[in-house]
Design a protein around this motif. Sequence first.
Motif, PDB file in Angstrom:
ATOM      1  N   LEU A 151       0.954  -1.350   0.241  1.00 54.23           N
ATOM      2  CA  LEU A 151       0.073   0.131  -0.065  1.00 54.23           C
ATOM      3  C   LEU A 151       1.008   1.310  -0.255  1.00 54.23           C
ATOM      4  N   TYR A 152       2.018   1.208   0.459  1.00 52.63           N
ATOM      5  CA  TYR A 152       3.092   2.377   0.599  1.00 52.63           C
ATOM      6  C   TYR A 152       3.153   2.923  -0.840  1.00 52.63           C
ATOM      7  N   GLU A 156       2.272   7.586   1.019  1.00 47.45           N
ATOM      8  CA  GLU A 156       2.841   7.554   2.431  1.00 47.45           C
ATOM      9  C   GLU A 156       1.774   7.123   3.496  1.00 47.45           C
ATOM     10  N   VAL A 157       2.177   6.228   4.118  1.00 51.16           N
ATOM     11  CA  VAL A 157       1.365   5.656   5.198  1.00 51.16           C
ATOM     12  C   VAL A 157       1.545   6.442   6.464  1.00 51.16           C
ATOM     13  N   THR A 158       0.521   7.164   7.049  1.00 52.51           N
ATOM     14  CA  THR A 158       0.471   7.869   8.187  1.00 52.51           C
ATOM     15  C   THR A 158       0.466   7.245   9.469  1.00 52.51           C
ATOM     16  N   SER A 159      -0.324   5.976   9.424  1.00 52.91           N
ATOM     17  CA  SER A 159      -0.559   5.045  10.712  1.00 52.91           C
ATOM     18  C   SER A 159      -1.176   3.830  10.160  1.00 52.91           C
ATOM     19  N   ILE A 224      -4.189   4.108   7.319  1.00 53.15           N
ATOM     20  CA  ILE A 224      -4.462   5.625   7.099  1.00 53.15           C
ATOM     21  C   ILE A 224      -3.153   5.966   6.001  1.00 53.15           C
ATOM     22  N   LEU A 225      -3.615   6.307   4.754  1.00 56.51           N
ATOM     23  CA  LEU A 225      -2.629   6.918   3.774  1.00 56.51           C
ATOM     24  C   LEU A 225      -2.656   8.514   3.925  1.00 56.51           C
ATOM     25  N   GLU A 226      -1.560   8.975   3.293  1.00 58.10           N
ATOM     26  CA  GLU A 226      -1.556  10.509   3.423  1.00 58.10           C
ATOM     27  C   GLU A 226      -2.321  11.189   2.253  1.00 58.10           C
TER      28      GLU A 226
END
Length: 303
Positions: A151-152, A156-159, A224-226
């Motif tokens: 998914l990255y 960007e992955v925030t959490s 959660i994605l950016e």
Amino acid sequence: MARVVILGNTPSTRFFLRQGLGVQQIEIVGFAPGADRDHLPYAIEYGSGTTRFKGTVEIQEDTLVLAGRYGRGGLRHDRIPLLDADTEDVKGMAPDVVVLSEDWAGRVPAGLLESSPRLIGFGGVPYTGEPDLVRMRPAPLWAVQTIVSALYQLSEVTSAAVTNWGGTSGLPSRRSELLAARGELPGRVCHPWTATLDPGITVFGTDVVEESSDGVTTSVLHVILEQETGQDQVLRRLKSAARRARLDLRTGPVGGRDASGLPSAVIDLSAVRAEARSIVVPFFCDSRTVEAALACDLVTAPV
């Protein structure tokens, strides 16, 4: 061909032994089961996989003798030397890899280290004598790592947070220590933990542990994605990752029994949800089977 010595007799090492017999690039050249050798044949026959061992298991002098239709090929006959790891009488074995059980607390005999083998340890193996020990990630955490890395590529992955039900992460926490100190609790308990993944992402996790488990962990990963994304993009990334990793994608609906005995994490695509920046991915792991398969992959990987 990778020559492997196994130190310690636990379900993890027995699952690895049985899977290793089916990998052409692996040769088991030694097994140190500890003092309780009398129960080893029964443990291998009934506790080395989700199904009964398809063959006979005997101990003849200091040798584990396996015969039957198991592993790769047809009728087999394997003789694996049984070692006493408390002595130094292990010279000349020259293993390429030494696999340690999660409860291995001693040192690796110096005779095994003469060939400079790689060291691989299951779970929270307490052995700290060698700095190069590679510790196997618990299967659900490995699956989280693989999915988050896929998914990255979208953003960007925030959490990231995961709940595992019916199994444990193998990661210690202060709450786990307190529960153990008071003799655990009846019923279901929660063990919170945190882990840092390779992209530098901190995953907050909770294990919801049942009194009894069939060995399959049901997990729900929330990422959660950016940036916002869509369902189709997420499914494409998961399908791309499955071509390179031990991910088994099912159109669903999928239950825990579908993952029993499989060396891959099973993702229920019908339950995957992507909305704006939020992604939910349910998956299932037969933890010991998956971890044994991952250990075999690590053993046969190029150095």
